[in-house]
Design an enzyme around this catalytic site. Structure first.
Site, PDB file in Angstrom:
ATOM      1  N   GLU A 180      -1.583   0.554  35.810  1.00 38.85           N
ATOM      2  CA  GLU A 180      -1.462   1.446  36.993  1.00 38.85           C
ATOM      3  C   GLU A 180      -2.552   2.461  36.372  1.00 38.85           C
ATOM      4  OE1 GLU A 180      -0.304   2.446  38.953  1.00 38.85           O
ATOM      5  OE2 GLU A 180       1.756   3.626  38.774  1.00 38.85           O
ATOM      6  N   ASP A 181      -3.028   3.488  37.849  1.00 37.96           N
ATOM      7  CA  ASP A 181      -4.022   3.542  37.466  1.00 37.96           C
ATOM      8  C   ASP A 181      -4.158   5.580  36.645  1.00 37.96           C
ATOM      9  OD1 ASP A 181      -2.856   4.558  39.695  1.00 37.96           O
ATOM     10  OD2 ASP A 181      -4.553   5.043  41.034  1.00 37.96           O
ATOM     11  N   ILE A 182      -3.045   5.935  38.023  1.00 33.86           N
ATOM     12  CA  ILE A 182      -2.637   6.884  36.825  1.00 33.86           C
ATOM     13  C   ILE A 182      -1.179   7.418  36.821  1.00 33.86           C
ATOM     14  CG2 ILE A 182      -2.512   8.090  38.757  1.00 33.86           C
ATOM     15  CD1 ILE A 182      -4.051  10.484  37.402  1.00 33.86           C
ATOM     16  N   ILE A 183      -0.635   8.457  35.449  1.00 34.31           N
ATOM     17  CA  ILE A 183       1.002   8.482  35.038  1.00 34.31           C
ATOM     18  C   ILE A 183      -0.081  10.131  35.897  1.00 34.31           C
ATOM     19  CG2 ILE A 183       2.790   8.902  34.031  1.00 34.31           C
ATOM     20  CD1 ILE A 183       2.113   6.228  34.676  1.00 34.31           C
ATOM     21  N   ASP A 184       1.065  10.710  36.499  1.00 33.43           N
ATOM     22  CA  ASP A 184       1.286  12.356  37.269  1.00 33.43           C
ATOM     23  C   ASP A 184       2.983  12.798  35.784  1.00 33.43           C
ATOM     24  OD1 ASP A 184       1.133  14.512  38.044  1.00 33.43           O
ATOM     25  OD2 ASP A 184      -0.469  14.186  39.382  1.00 33.43           O
ATOM     26  N   THR A 185       3.597  12.698  37.800  1.00 32.49           N
ATOM     27  CA  THR A 185       5.039  12.755  37.207  1.00 32.49           C
ATOM     28  C   THR A 185       5.491  12.075  35.898  1.00 32.49           C
ATOM     29  OG1 THR A 185       6.047  12.321  38.531  1.00 32.49           O
ATOM     30  CG2 THR A 185       5.695  14.252  39.517  1.00 32.49           C
ATOM     31  N   GLY A 186       5.387  10.682  36.626  1.00 28.91           N
ATOM     32  CA  GLY A 186       5.774   9.541  35.436  1.00 28.91           C
ATOM     33  C   GLY A 186       7.459   9.442  36.048  1.00 28.91           C
TER      34      GLY A 186
ATOM     35  N   THR B  44       8.221   7.635  39.410  1.00 33.28           N
ATOM     36  CA  THR B  44       7.460   6.745  39.718  1.00 33.28           C
ATOM     37  C   THR B  44       8.006   5.314  38.380  1.00 33.28           C
ATOM     38  OG1 THR B  44       6.329   6.958  41.391  1.00 33.28           O
ATOM     39  CG2 THR B  44       6.120   4.756  41.510  1.00 33.28           C
TER      40      THR B  44
ATOM     41  N   PHE C  35      -6.746  17.075  41.128  1.00 27.19           N
ATOM     42  CA  PHE C  35      -7.199  15.623  41.592  1.00 27.19           C
ATOM     43  C   PHE C  35      -7.945  15.020  42.004  1.00 27.19           C
ATOM     44  CE2 PHE C  35      -6.926  12.988  45.185  1.00 27.19           C
ATOM     45  CZ  PHE C  35      -5.323  13.272  44.884  1.00 27.19           C
ATOM     46  N   VAL C  36      -7.796  13.888  40.952  1.00 25.10           N
ATOM     47  CA  VAL C  36      -9.014  12.912  40.539  1.00 25.10           C
ATOM     48  C   VAL C  36      -9.467  11.968  42.177  1.00 25.10           C
ATOM     49  CG1 VAL C  36      -9.314  13.999  37.966  1.00 25.10           C
ATOM     50  CG2 VAL C  36      -8.081  11.526  39.103  1.00 25.10           C
TER      51      VAL C  36
ATOM     52  N   ARG D 226     -12.031   5.092  47.456  1.00 24.28           N
ATOM     53  CA  ARG D 226     -11.905   4.164  45.803  1.00 24.28           C
ATOM     54  C   ARG D 226     -13.632   3.341  45.887  1.00 24.28           C
ATOM     55  NH1 ARG D 226      -6.556   3.820  46.514  1.00 24.28           N
ATOM     56  NH2 ARG D 226      -5.766   3.246  48.334  1.00 24.28           N
TER      57      ARG D 226
END
Ligand code: HPA
Ligand code: MG
Length: 220
Positions: free
Chosen positions: A136-142, A144, A189-190, A202
């Site tokens: 995965e690219d990023i875990i934000d809230t977790g 998903t 936000f990155v 991208r």
């Protein structure tokens, strides 16, 4: 892997744009460089070694590497390249198969906790008994990822490990932490390195903080 075994990126320690090369078409749209491309590549080199060290010792060590599209594709590509060059502690090479999936959360239907995965049940059956590595690219809230794992577990893989290049330090986190993390980043936000803002950025190599100009230019 030990908890918190990652590089902590401080918002105070960003790099001005003119210290690196950025595509001309994004010059006004990013504020600063958070993680230069070279550092991303070096970190992935190490993550590949950590991952390979923990692959179950089968006669032929093997992994099904699952790319979570679209944001995960660049990390996936570079990580797979590194894993191919690695050997286990017993000197064995790793047999890889590659899978690609998209995940959609039903954000408005928290009660079912469902995610829609772009693979049919028949395709997911192929995971039975396999060693999965989710990329995965990023875990934000977790949220998903927790739902995705619940769904994948229904298909009886032998093991599931998760790697995310980034984890966001956000108060909205549900506490989920992947097994292998590249960098913990500030709650900003990155974009770049396949992470997008409305499908833009991208094609930027570095991971960068988007500017107000960029947010406006590419708003939908
Ligand atoms: N950037 C791009 N995609 C994302 C982010 C981010 O900061 N957080 C969750 N998805
Ligand atoms: Mg993602």
């Amino acid at each position: 892997m030990d908890a918190k075994n990652w590089i902590d990126i401080d918002i105070e320690r960003v790099y001005p744009l003119d210290h690196f090369v950025v595509p001309q078409h994004y010059e006004k749209d990013i504020e600063s460089i958070l993680i230069p491309h070279g550092m991303i590549k070096d970190r992935i080199n190490k993550l590949a070694k950590l991952i390979v060290n923990e692959i179950p010792d089968d006669p032929i060590p093997n992994l099904v590497v699952c790319c979570v599209l679209k944001g995960g594709h660049q990390y996936f590509a570079d990580l797979v390249d590194e894993i191919k060059r690695c050997h286990t502690s017993k000197g064995k090479s790793i047999k890889l198969s590659l899978e690609f999936l998209k995940v959609k959360s039903y954000e408005n239907d928290q009660s079912t906790g469902d995610v829609r995965i772009s693979l049919s049940d028949k395709e997911l059956e192929e995971f039975r008994g396999k060693n999965l590595l989710i990329v995965e690219d990023i875990i934000d809230t977790g949220r998903t990822m927790v739902k995705l794992l619940k769904r994948l577990e229904e298909f009886g893989p032998n093991s599931i490990k998760v790697t995310s290049l980034l984890i966001k330090k956000t108060p909205h986190s549900n506490g989920y932490i992947p097994h292998y993390v590249g960098f913990a980043i500030p709650d900003a936000f990155v974009v770049g390195y396949a992470l997008d803002y409305n499908e833009h950025f991208r094609d930027l190599d570095h991971i960068a903080v988007i500017s107000e100009h960029g947010k406006k230019a590419y708003a939908v």
